[in-house]
Design an enzyme around this catalytic site. Structure first.
Site: not given
Length: 282
Positions: A39, A152
């Site tokens: 992140h 992802d």
């Protein structure tokens, strides 16, 4: 520097209006919290490319098709804010569920095609939840650019399709997957693995990269995938939901000479891990 935590949409909207009026660009990093270096790499990319950066933290109930998984998802808001502090994020938007989905909320955003295989087959409704919340968050934050990790991969293709089809005025910026030293893709769900399981989890990227090398060297795809599955089984990783070579953009069947992606989802001690790697096909 502390990270400003904003909960009401009205407060965020006032900030966004001011930034827009000043001609500043806004970068957004959508997250469900439990932040890690993956992140933070997205945040750094946003800081490098935009005047203002908003990180959103919302554990979206509509993208979970398993109530237990939703309940167990790590929630570490204060630790997340502390991790973001050195990066000088302009706002951490942490809306309540009612702010995102008020009682009269009746709209679902659905993207067909790219969402059908792989995760779509194993998690019915998951991608409708993702598409809906991403649409809402991009609108709420006034994002000029939104940053998503390649870990992802199917979600990334969904978001690209969504923004293109709905003509949303936002650039989607893909960022490389960040891995631990043993190759495991960083994920908030990794926190749920005990030390022994975490050690075994390294077999997942090892099998994935080994299969990719065989395929790129001209080996038979099915044989490479079978060997990878055998390696996972020997390491005690499984069951395997899927391990497939797909077209990198459409996620349909891989096509010779076109960018492809090898994608996997497998269980380890009740934790579902996903990963993917680029494959150059001849």
């Amino acid at each position: 520097m502390t990270t400003p935590i904003i909960r009401p949409l009205a407060e965020l909207s006032a900030l966004v209006r001011g930034w827009k009026a000043a001609g500043e660009t806004i970068g957004v990093v959508p997250t469900m919290g439990a932040l890690h270096e993956g992140h933070l790499s997205l945040v750094r990319a946003a800081k490098a490319g935009c005047d203002r950066v908003i990180v959103t933290l919302f554990v979206n109930p509509r993208q979970f098709n398993n109530a237990e998984d939703f309940a167990k998802y790590p929630r570490t808001e204060h630790a997340d804010a502390a991790l973001l502090a050195p990066l000088s994020v302009d706002a951490l938007f942490v809306p309540d569920a009612a702010e995102i989905y008020p009682p009269d909320h009746a709209t679902v955003v659905s993207v067909s095609g790219v969402t059908a295989p792989l995760e779509g087959a194993y998690r019915p409704g998951h991608f409708d939840g993702v598409a809906t919340v991403v649409t809402l968050l991009l609108n709420m934050t006034g994002a000029d650019r939104a940053y998503f990790g390649e870990k992802d991969w199917q979600q990334l293709q969904l978001v690209r399709r969504l923004v293109a089809d709905l003509k949303l005025p936002c650039e989607i910026v893909p960022c490389p997957c960040v891995r631990a030293e043993d190759g495991l893709a960083l994920s908030s769900r990794n926190q749920r693995l005990d030390p022994e399981a975490r050690a075994r989890a390294a077999a997942l990227p090892q099998a994935l990269f080994a299969a990719a090398r065989v395929i790129e060297a001209g080996g038979q795809v099915e044989a490479a995938l079978a060997e990878a599955r055998a390696g996972l089984d020997a390491a005690g990783v499984g069951p395997v939901d899927y391990l497939e070579l797909r077209d990198g953009e459409s996620l349909g069947p891989a096509r010779p000479g076109q960018p492809a992606r090898l994608l996997v989802a497998a269980w380890l001690d009740g934790v579902r891990l996903i990963d993917n790697v680029a494959v150059a096909t001849g």
